[in-house]
Design an enzyme around this catalytic site. Structure first.
Site, PDB file in Angstrom:
ATOM      1  CB  CYS A  62      11.044  80.178 -37.554  1.00 34.39           C
ATOM      2  SG  CYS A  62      11.852  79.477 -38.893  1.00 34.39           S
ATOM      3  CG  HIS A 198       9.674  77.079 -35.070  1.00 34.91           C
ATOM      4  ND1 HIS A 198       8.811  77.170 -36.061  1.00 34.91           N
ATOM      5  CD2 HIS A 198      11.017  77.066 -35.395  1.00 34.91           C
ATOM      6  CE1 HIS A 198       9.558  76.952 -37.145  1.00 34.91           C
ATOM      7  NE2 HIS A 198      10.893  77.007 -36.834  1.00 34.91           N
ATOM      8  CG  ASN A 228      10.838  74.884 -39.687  1.00 32.50           C
ATOM      9  OD1 ASN A 228      10.031  75.824 -39.784  1.00 32.50           O
ATOM     10  ND2 ASN A 228      12.290  75.132 -39.337  1.00 32.50           N
TER      11      ASN A 228
END
Length: 263
Positions: A62, A198, A228
Protein backbone atom coordinates in the site's frame (compact mmCIF):
# COMPACT_ATOMS: atom_id res chain seq x y z
CA UNK A 1 -4.08 -4.29 -13.61
CA UNK A 2 -2.59 -3.50 -17.01
CA UNK A 3 -5.89 -2.18 -18.38
CA UNK A 4 -6.38 0.07 -15.36
CA UNK A 5 -2.76 1.29 -15.54
CA UNK A 6 -3.06 2.21 -19.21
CA UNK A 7 -6.31 4.16 -18.69
CA UNK A 8 -4.87 6.13 -15.77
CA UNK A 9 -1.63 6.81 -17.67
CA UNK A 10 -3.44 8.17 -20.72
CA UNK A 11 -5.43 10.58 -18.55
CA UNK A 12 -2.32 11.73 -16.66
CA UNK A 13 -0.39 12.40 -19.88
CA UNK A 14 -3.31 14.37 -21.32
CA UNK A 15 -3.51 16.43 -18.11
CA UNK A 16 0.25 17.11 -18.24
CA UNK A 17 0.07 18.36 -21.82
CA UNK A 18 3.09 16.37 -22.99
CA UNK A 19 3.62 13.72 -25.64
CA UNK A 20 4.16 10.07 -24.63
CA UNK A 21 7.58 10.25 -26.31
CA UNK A 22 8.62 12.89 -23.75
CA UNK A 23 8.45 10.37 -20.89
CA UNK A 24 11.84 9.04 -19.81
CA UNK A 25 10.75 6.74 -16.98
CA UNK A 26 7.63 4.68 -16.21
CA UNK A 27 7.21 3.16 -12.76
CA UNK A 28 4.17 1.06 -11.89
CA UNK A 29 3.63 0.32 -8.20
CA UNK A 30 1.58 -2.84 -7.73
CA UNK A 31 1.40 -6.08 -5.76
CA UNK A 32 -1.09 -7.58 -8.23
CA UNK A 33 0.56 -7.61 -11.67
CA UNK A 34 -1.10 -9.65 -14.41
CA UNK A 35 2.06 -11.72 -14.74
CA UNK A 36 5.72 -11.79 -13.78
CA UNK A 37 7.09 -10.84 -17.23
CA UNK A 38 6.84 -8.48 -18.99
CA UNK A 39 6.40 -6.06 -16.13
CA UNK A 40 3.32 -3.82 -16.06
CA UNK A 41 5.31 -0.67 -16.91
CA UNK A 42 6.50 -2.25 -20.16
CA UNK A 43 2.90 -3.10 -21.05
CA UNK A 44 1.91 0.51 -20.36
CA UNK A 45 4.78 1.77 -22.51
CA UNK A 46 3.69 -0.38 -25.44
CA UNK A 47 0.08 0.77 -25.17
CA UNK A 48 0.71 4.51 -24.88
CA UNK A 49 3.70 4.80 -27.23
CA UNK A 50 6.21 6.07 -24.66
CA UNK A 51 9.05 4.73 -26.79
CA UNK A 52 11.85 6.57 -24.96
CA UNK A 53 11.03 5.42 -21.42
CA UNK A 54 12.78 2.88 -19.25
CA UNK A 55 10.22 0.78 -17.42
CA UNK A 56 9.91 -1.24 -14.26
CA UNK A 57 7.49 -2.02 -11.47
CA UNK A 58 7.90 -1.94 -7.70
CA UNK A 59 6.07 -3.63 -4.85
CA UNK A 60 5.86 -1.89 -1.50
CA UNK A 61 2.20 -2.92 -1.06
CA UNK A 62 0.00 0.00 0.00
CA UNK A 63 3.03 2.32 0.24
CA UNK A 64 4.02 1.52 -3.33
CA UNK A 65 2.94 4.82 -4.84
CA UNK A 66 4.97 6.72 -2.24
CA UNK A 67 8.02 4.64 -3.12
CA UNK A 68 7.40 5.29 -6.81
CA UNK A 69 7.26 9.06 -6.26
CA UNK A 70 10.44 8.91 -4.19
CA UNK A 71 12.26 6.97 -6.91
CA UNK A 72 11.11 9.31 -9.69
CA UNK A 73 12.10 12.31 -7.56
CA UNK A 74 15.63 10.91 -7.24
CA UNK A 75 15.94 10.55 -11.03
CA UNK A 76 14.54 14.05 -11.61
CA UNK A 77 16.72 15.69 -8.95
CA UNK A 78 19.85 14.14 -10.43
CA UNK A 79 19.01 15.56 -13.85
CA UNK A 80 18.98 12.10 -15.44
CA UNK A 81 15.44 12.49 -16.78
CA UNK A 82 12.92 15.20 -17.69
CA UNK A 83 9.59 13.43 -17.16
CA UNK A 84 8.47 10.40 -15.19
CA UNK A 85 5.11 8.64 -15.23
CA UNK A 86 4.30 7.06 -11.86
CA UNK A 87 1.33 4.70 -11.67
CA UNK A 88 -0.28 2.95 -8.72
CA UNK A 89 -2.56 0.11 -9.79
CA UNK A 90 -4.16 -2.95 -8.19
CA UNK A 91 -6.62 -5.73 -8.95
CA UNK A 92 -6.96 -6.85 -5.34
CA UNK A 93 -10.15 -8.79 -6.07
CA UNK A 94 -8.00 -11.64 -7.45
CA UNK A 95 -6.09 -12.14 -4.19
CA UNK A 96 -9.08 -12.00 -1.85
CA UNK A 97 -10.51 -15.01 -0.04
CA UNK A 98 -14.18 -14.23 -0.61
CA UNK A 99 -15.18 -16.49 2.29
CA UNK A 100 -13.16 -14.29 4.68
CA UNK A 101 -15.75 -11.57 5.12
CA UNK A 102 -13.61 -9.72 7.65
CA UNK A 103 -11.01 -8.95 4.99
CA UNK A 104 -12.45 -9.17 1.47
CA UNK A 105 -15.06 -6.42 2.01
CA UNK A 106 -12.33 -3.86 2.75
CA UNK A 107 -10.48 -3.89 -0.56
CA UNK A 108 -11.04 -2.62 -4.10
CA UNK A 109 -9.54 -2.46 -7.59
CA UNK A 110 -8.30 0.78 -9.14
CA UNK A 111 -5.46 2.82 -10.61
CA UNK A 112 -4.13 6.35 -10.49
CA UNK A 113 -1.20 8.05 -12.20
CA UNK A 114 0.75 11.29 -12.28
CA UNK A 115 3.41 12.83 -14.49
CA UNK A 116 6.37 14.34 -12.65
CA UNK A 117 8.69 16.87 -14.28
CA UNK A 118 11.62 19.03 -13.28
CA UNK A 119 10.68 22.26 -11.51
CA UNK A 120 12.19 24.84 -9.19
CA UNK A 121 9.53 23.97 -6.62
CA UNK A 122 8.22 20.45 -6.18
CA UNK A 123 8.83 17.72 -3.64
CA UNK A 124 10.30 19.49 -0.61
CA UNK A 125 11.43 16.46 1.38
CA UNK A 126 10.81 12.77 1.89
CA UNK A 127 10.51 10.55 4.96
CA UNK A 128 10.28 6.80 4.52
CA UNK A 129 11.05 3.46 6.08
CA UNK A 130 10.00 -0.12 6.77
CA UNK A 131 9.76 -2.66 9.59
CA UNK A 132 10.26 -6.12 8.15
CA UNK A 133 10.10 -7.72 11.59
CA UNK A 134 6.33 -7.18 11.57
CA UNK A 135 5.85 -8.43 8.01
CA UNK A 136 3.80 -11.44 9.13
CA UNK A 137 0.78 -9.30 10.11
CA UNK A 138 -0.14 -8.57 6.47
CA UNK A 139 0.77 -11.23 3.93
CA UNK A 140 -0.08 -12.85 0.61
CA UNK A 141 1.65 -16.05 -0.46
CA UNK A 142 2.94 -17.43 -3.72
CA UNK A 143 3.46 -20.55 -5.82
CA UNK A 144 5.15 -23.63 -4.37
CA UNK A 145 8.86 -24.18 -4.91
CA UNK A 146 9.31 -27.47 -6.77
CA UNK A 147 12.58 -28.48 -8.42
CA UNK A 148 14.84 -31.58 -8.36
CA UNK A 149 16.32 -30.50 -5.01
CA UNK A 150 13.54 -28.72 -3.09
CA UNK A 151 9.83 -29.35 -2.68
CA UNK A 152 7.93 -26.91 -0.48
CA UNK A 153 4.17 -26.49 -0.29
CA UNK A 154 2.41 -23.44 -1.65
CA UNK A 155 1.62 -20.65 0.77
CA UNK A 156 -1.80 -19.02 0.77
CA UNK A 157 -2.55 -17.14 -2.43
CA UNK A 158 -4.95 -14.88 -0.53
CA UNK A 159 -4.40 -11.82 1.62
CA UNK A 160 -4.11 -12.46 5.35
CA UNK A 161 -4.33 -9.47 7.68
CA UNK A 162 -4.07 -9.07 11.43
CA UNK A 163 -6.21 -5.95 11.40
CA UNK A 164 -5.51 -4.87 14.98
CA UNK A 165 -1.73 -5.02 14.50
CA UNK A 166 -1.93 -3.11 11.21
CA UNK A 167 -4.17 -0.52 12.89
CA UNK A 168 -1.70 -0.05 15.76
CA UNK A 169 1.20 0.34 13.31
CA UNK A 170 -0.65 2.89 11.18
CA UNK A 171 -1.97 5.12 13.97
CA UNK A 172 1.55 5.32 15.44
CA UNK A 173 3.52 5.64 12.22
CA UNK A 174 1.43 8.18 10.26
CA UNK A 175 1.73 11.02 12.82
CA UNK A 176 5.39 10.12 13.30
CA UNK A 177 6.17 10.34 9.60
CA UNK A 178 4.17 13.55 9.02
CA UNK A 179 5.91 15.21 11.99
CA UNK A 180 9.22 14.03 10.55
CA UNK A 181 8.40 15.68 7.23
CA UNK A 182 7.42 18.92 8.96
CA UNK A 183 10.65 18.97 10.96
CA UNK A 184 12.80 18.30 7.88
CA UNK A 185 11.06 20.96 5.83
CA UNK A 186 10.92 23.49 8.70
CA UNK A 187 7.14 23.76 8.32
CA UNK A 188 4.29 23.59 10.80
CA UNK A 189 1.05 21.66 10.55
CA UNK A 190 -0.83 24.87 9.80
CA UNK A 191 1.42 25.43 6.76
CA UNK A 192 -0.13 22.41 5.06
CA UNK A 193 -3.22 22.78 2.89
CA UNK A 194 -4.09 19.06 2.79
CA UNK A 195 -2.78 15.71 4.04
CA UNK A 196 -3.47 12.81 1.68
CA UNK A 197 -3.24 9.45 3.44
CA UNK A 198 -3.52 5.91 2.16
CA UNK A 199 -7.22 5.08 2.22
CA UNK A 200 -7.32 1.99 4.42
CA UNK A 201 -9.57 2.81 7.34
CA UNK A 202 -11.59 5.86 8.42
CA UNK A 203 -10.63 5.44 12.07
CA UNK A 204 -6.92 5.42 11.19
CA UNK A 205 -7.29 8.71 9.31
CA UNK A 206 -9.36 10.28 12.11
CA UNK A 207 -6.81 9.12 14.70
CA UNK A 208 -3.94 10.57 12.66
CA UNK A 209 -5.72 13.94 12.43
CA UNK A 210 -6.33 13.96 16.18
CA UNK A 211 -2.74 13.03 17.07
CA UNK A 212 -1.43 15.72 14.73
CA UNK A 213 -3.78 18.29 16.26
CA UNK A 214 -5.26 19.04 12.85
CA UNK A 215 -8.76 19.63 11.50
CA UNK A 216 -10.19 16.42 10.06
CA UNK A 217 -11.25 18.43 6.99
CA UNK A 218 -7.56 18.54 6.00
CA UNK A 219 -7.68 14.77 5.47
CA UNK A 220 -9.94 14.04 2.47
CA UNK A 221 -11.34 10.50 2.16
CA UNK A 222 -12.73 8.42 -0.69
CA UNK A 223 -12.52 4.91 0.81
CA UNK A 224 -16.30 4.90 1.25
CA UNK A 225 -16.53 4.72 -2.55
CA UNK A 226 -13.57 2.57 -3.56
CA UNK A 227 -12.38 0.70 -0.49
CA UNK A 228 -8.67 0.13 0.10
CA UNK A 229 -7.05 0.08 -3.35
CA UNK A 230 -3.52 -0.42 -1.94
CA UNK A 231 -0.85 1.19 -4.18
CA UNK A 232 -3.55 3.02 -6.15
CA UNK A 233 -5.23 4.80 -3.24
CA UNK A 234 -3.06 7.90 -2.78
CA UNK A 235 -2.75 8.29 -6.56
CA UNK A 236 -6.54 8.25 -7.00
CA UNK A 237 -7.05 10.65 -4.09
CA UNK A 238 -4.39 13.05 -5.42
CA UNK A 239 -6.13 13.14 -8.79
CA UNK A 240 -9.53 13.71 -7.18
CA UNK A 241 -8.48 16.67 -5.01
CA UNK A 242 -6.74 18.19 -8.02
CA UNK A 243 -9.77 17.77 -10.28
CA UNK A 244 -12.29 19.09 -7.74
CA UNK A 245 -10.25 22.19 -6.91
CA UNK A 246 -9.20 21.27 -3.37
CA UNK A 247 -5.58 21.94 -4.28
CA UNK A 248 -4.08 24.55 -6.57
CA UNK A 249 -0.63 25.68 -7.73
CA UNK A 250 1.42 26.87 -4.78
CA UNK A 251 -0.34 24.75 -2.15
CA UNK A 252 1.69 22.58 0.21
CA UNK A 253 0.46 19.04 0.79
CA UNK A 254 1.73 15.94 2.58
CA UNK A 255 1.27 12.42 1.24
CA UNK A 256 1.67 9.29 3.37
CA UNK A 257 1.16 5.59 2.87
CA UNK A 258 1.47 2.48 5.04
CA UNK A 259 1.12 -1.17 4.14
CA UNK A 260 2.45 -4.69 3.96
CA UNK A 261 6.10 -5.21 4.62
CA UNK A 262 5.47 -3.37 6.85
CA UNK A 263 6.30 -0.26 4.83
Amino acid sequence: TTTLSIAASEKAIADAGIAPEDIDLIIVATLTPDGIMPNTACKVQAAIGATNAMCYEINAACSGYMYGLQTAHAFLSSGMIRYALVVGAETLSKIMDWSDRGTCVLFGDGAGAAVLGQAEEGIICIEGGADGTKGSVLTCGNNPLKNPYVDTPATSQYVYMDGQEVFRFAVRKIPEIVNGLLKKSELKMEDLDLVLLHQANKRIIQSAAKRLGADEAMFPMNLDRYGNTSAASVAILLDEVHKNGQIKAGDTIALAGFGGGLT
